[in-house]
Write a protein that holds these residues in place. Structure first.
Motif, PDB file in Angstrom:
ATOM      1  N   LYS A   1     105.545 -55.112  54.081  1.00  0.00           N
ATOM      2  CA  LYS A   1     106.847 -54.711  54.622  1.00  0.00           C
ATOM      3  C   LYS A   1     107.880 -55.819  54.417  1.00  0.00           C
ATOM      4  O   LYS A   1     109.036 -55.552  54.119  1.00  0.00           O
ATOM      5  CB  LYS A   1     106.681 -54.385  56.101  1.00  0.00           C
ATOM      6  CG  LYS A   1     107.827 -53.655  56.719  1.00  0.00           C
ATOM      7  CD  LYS A   1     107.409 -53.154  58.089  1.00  0.00           C
ATOM      8  CE  LYS A   1     108.518 -52.462  58.806  1.00  0.00           C
ATOM      9  NZ  LYS A   1     108.957 -51.227  58.207  1.00  0.00           N
TER      10      LYS A   1
ATOM     11  N   ASN B   1     101.853 -44.579  52.449  1.00  0.00           N
ATOM     12  CA  ASN B   1     103.216 -44.619  51.920  1.00  0.00           C
ATOM     13  C   ASN B   1     103.500 -43.383  51.069  1.00  0.00           C
ATOM     14  O   ASN B   1     104.570 -42.780  51.165  1.00  0.00           O
ATOM     15  CB  ASN B   1     103.392 -45.884  51.082  1.00  0.00           C
ATOM     16  CG  ASN B   1     104.620 -46.658  51.452  1.00  0.00           C
ATOM     17  OD1 ASN B   1     105.233 -46.430  52.472  1.00  0.00           O
ATOM     18  ND2 ASN B   1     104.971 -47.601  50.607  1.00  0.00           N
TER      19      ASN B   1
ATOM     20  N   GLU C   1     106.252 -40.428  51.626  1.00  0.00           N
ATOM     21  CA  GLU C   1     107.229 -40.103  50.580  1.00  0.00           C
ATOM     22  C   GLU C   1     107.247 -38.607  50.277  1.00  0.00           C
ATOM     23  O   GLU C   1     108.313 -38.000  50.228  1.00  0.00           O
ATOM     24  CB  GLU C   1     106.916 -40.897  49.311  1.00  0.00           C
ATOM     25  CG  GLU C   1     107.919 -40.674  48.201  1.00  0.00           C
ATOM     26  CD  GLU C   1     107.627 -41.525  46.977  1.00  0.00           C
ATOM     27  OE1 GLU C   1     108.572 -41.823  46.249  1.00  0.00           O
ATOM     28  OE2 GLU C   1     106.445 -41.881  46.756  1.00  0.00           O
TER      29      GLU C   1
ATOM     30  N   CYS D   1     112.264 -51.638  52.123  1.00  0.00           N
ATOM     31  CA  CYS D   1     112.966 -50.467  51.592  1.00  0.00           C
ATOM     32  C   CYS D   1     114.435 -50.608  51.943  1.00  0.00           C
ATOM     33  O   CYS D   1     114.804 -50.675  53.110  1.00  0.00           O
ATOM     34  CB  CYS D   1     112.410 -49.185  52.210  1.00  0.00           C
ATOM     35  SG  CYS D   1     110.682 -48.892  51.789  1.00  0.00           S
ATOM     36  N   THR D   2     115.239 -50.718  50.923  1.00  0.00           N
ATOM     37  CA  THR D   2     116.683 -50.810  51.144  1.00  0.00           C
ATOM     38  C   THR D   2     117.312 -49.514  50.677  1.00  0.00           C
ATOM     39  O   THR D   2     116.901 -48.933  49.671  1.00  0.00           O
ATOM     40  CB  THR D   2     117.292 -51.993  50.370  1.00  0.00           C
ATOM     41  OG1 THR D   2     116.973 -51.854  48.995  1.00  0.00           O
ATOM     42  CG2 THR D   2     116.757 -53.313  50.880  1.00  0.00           C
ATOM     43  N   THR D   3     118.269 -49.074  51.414  1.00  0.00           N
ATOM     44  CA  THR D   3     118.968 -47.856  51.024  1.00  0.00           C
ATOM     45  C   THR D   3     120.355 -48.235  50.559  1.00  0.00           C
ATOM     46  O   THR D   3     121.033 -49.063  51.188  1.00  0.00           O
ATOM     47  CB  THR D   3     119.069 -46.868  52.200  1.00  0.00           C
ATOM     48  OG1 THR D   3     119.679 -47.535  53.300  1.00  0.00           O
ATOM     49  CG2 THR D   3     117.698 -46.369  52.613  1.00  0.00           C
TER      50      THR D   3
ATOM     51  N   CYS E   1     108.481 -50.607  50.006  1.00  0.00           N
ATOM     52  CA  CYS E   1     108.894 -50.049  48.719  1.00  0.00           C
ATOM     53  C   CYS E   1     108.582 -51.033  47.590  1.00  0.00           C
ATOM     54  O   CYS E   1     109.353 -51.959  47.323  1.00  0.00           O
ATOM     55  CB  CYS E   1     110.379 -49.715  48.750  1.00  0.00           C
ATOM     56  SG  CYS E   1     110.783 -48.432  49.953  1.00  0.00           S
TER      57      CYS E   1
ATOM     58  N   HIS F   1     108.909 -36.480  52.766  1.00  0.00           N
ATOM     59  CA  HIS F   1     110.340 -36.777  52.910  1.00  0.00           C
ATOM     60  C   HIS F   1     110.621 -37.585  54.176  1.00  0.00           C
ATOM     61  O   HIS F   1     111.594 -37.349  54.879  1.00  0.00           O
ATOM     62  CB  HIS F   1     111.170 -35.492  52.884  1.00  0.00           C
ATOM     63  CG  HIS F   1     110.915 -34.670  51.663  1.00  0.00           C
ATOM     64  ND1 HIS F   1     111.367 -35.041  50.416  1.00  0.00           N
ATOM     65  CD2 HIS F   1     110.218 -33.510  51.493  1.00  0.00           C
ATOM     66  CE1 HIS F   1     110.975 -34.144  49.534  1.00  0.00           C
ATOM     67  NE2 HIS F   1     110.277 -33.217  50.156  1.00  0.00           N
ATOM     68  N   GLN F   2     109.737 -38.554  54.448  1.00  0.00           N
ATOM     69  CA  GLN F   2     109.916 -39.464  55.569  1.00  0.00           C
ATOM     70  C   GLN F   2     110.114 -40.873  55.023  1.00  0.00           C
ATOM     71  O   GLN F   2     109.824 -41.150  53.865  1.00  0.00           O
ATOM     72  CB  GLN F   2     108.696 -39.422  56.486  1.00  0.00           C
ATOM     73  CG  GLN F   2     108.473 -38.058  57.124  1.00  0.00           C
ATOM     74  CD  GLN F   2     107.235 -38.038  57.982  1.00  0.00           C
ATOM     75  OE1 GLN F   2     107.015 -38.960  58.758  1.00  0.00           O
ATOM     76  NE2 GLN F   2     106.428 -36.994  57.844  1.00  0.00           N
ATOM     77  N   LYS F   3     110.588 -41.745  55.883  1.00  0.00           N
ATOM     78  CA  LYS F   3     110.843 -43.120  55.470  1.00  0.00           C
ATOM     79  C   LYS F   3     109.523 -43.828  55.151  1.00  0.00           C
ATOM     80  O   LYS F   3     108.581 -43.794  55.937  1.00  0.00           O
ATOM     81  CB  LYS F   3     111.573 -43.874  56.581  1.00  0.00           C
ATOM     82  CG  LYS F   3     111.975 -45.269  56.192  1.00  0.00           C
ATOM     83  CD  LYS F   3     112.726 -45.967  57.309  1.00  0.00           C
ATOM     84  CE  LYS F   3     113.040 -47.387  56.883  1.00  0.00           C
ATOM     85  NZ  LYS F   3     113.639 -48.144  57.961  1.00  0.00           N
ATOM     86  N   LYS F   4     109.476 -44.465  53.980  1.00  0.00           N
ATOM     87  CA  LYS F   4     108.277 -45.198  53.569  1.00  0.00           C
ATOM     88  C   LYS F   4     108.132 -46.491  54.356  1.00  0.00           C
ATOM     89  O   LYS F   4     109.097 -47.013  54.899  1.00  0.00           O
ATOM     90  CB  LYS F   4     108.351 -45.495  52.067  1.00  0.00           C
ATOM     91  CG  LYS F   4     108.218 -44.239  51.220  1.00  0.00           C
ATOM     92  CD  LYS F   4     108.500 -44.402  49.744  1.00  0.00           C
ATOM     93  CE  LYS F   4     108.054 -45.634  49.084  1.00  0.00           C
ATOM     94  NZ  LYS F   4     108.172 -45.610  47.627  1.00  0.00           N
TER      95      LYS F   4
END
Length: 120
Positions: free
Chosen positions: A105, A51, A55, A110-112, A64, A58-61
């Protein structure tokens, strides 16, 4: 960091599915077994390291975890297995590595935040 990558590359040929603990095997181990707890902890730390790499790249983890949260990987694994009943014939096919990943997971998605698309 280079040492971790180097060590991981050296260990890759050693790891195979036969070396991993299936859910069926995990359920037969006494809860007090320290070796299994250490194994699960190691898997969790490995997932955390992956993870972190994502990070800083700069890629999606993968998941989170809230900052400062102390993860007890064996408790997370046990809670996930208790919530998600698995058929007996499937238990030998799933490793606790993959189940722990799914648990993390699921528990820490991971919410954006939605961006405001209004033009000024």
């Amino acid at each position: 960091m280079r040492f971790l990558v180097f060590a991981a590359v050296l260990l890759l040929p050693v790891v195979s599915n036969a070396d991993r603990i299936s859910v069926a095997m995990y359920e037969t181990v006494p809860q007090s077994e320290d070796l299994v707890t250490a194994y699960v902890q190691g898997v969790g730390v490995g997932l955390e390291d992956a993870n972190y790499y994502l990070e800083v790249s700069h890629q999606k983890k993968l998941f989170c975890v809230p900052e400062g949260k102390d993860l007890k990987y064996r408790k997370i694994l046990d809670a996930y297995l208790a919530l998600h009943e698995m058929k007996e014939d499937a238990k030998p096919l799933f490793t606790i590595d993959s189940v722990l990943f799914l648990a993390l997971k699921s528990m820490y998605p991971c919410t954006t935040a939605k961006k405001d698309n209004k033009r000024k």
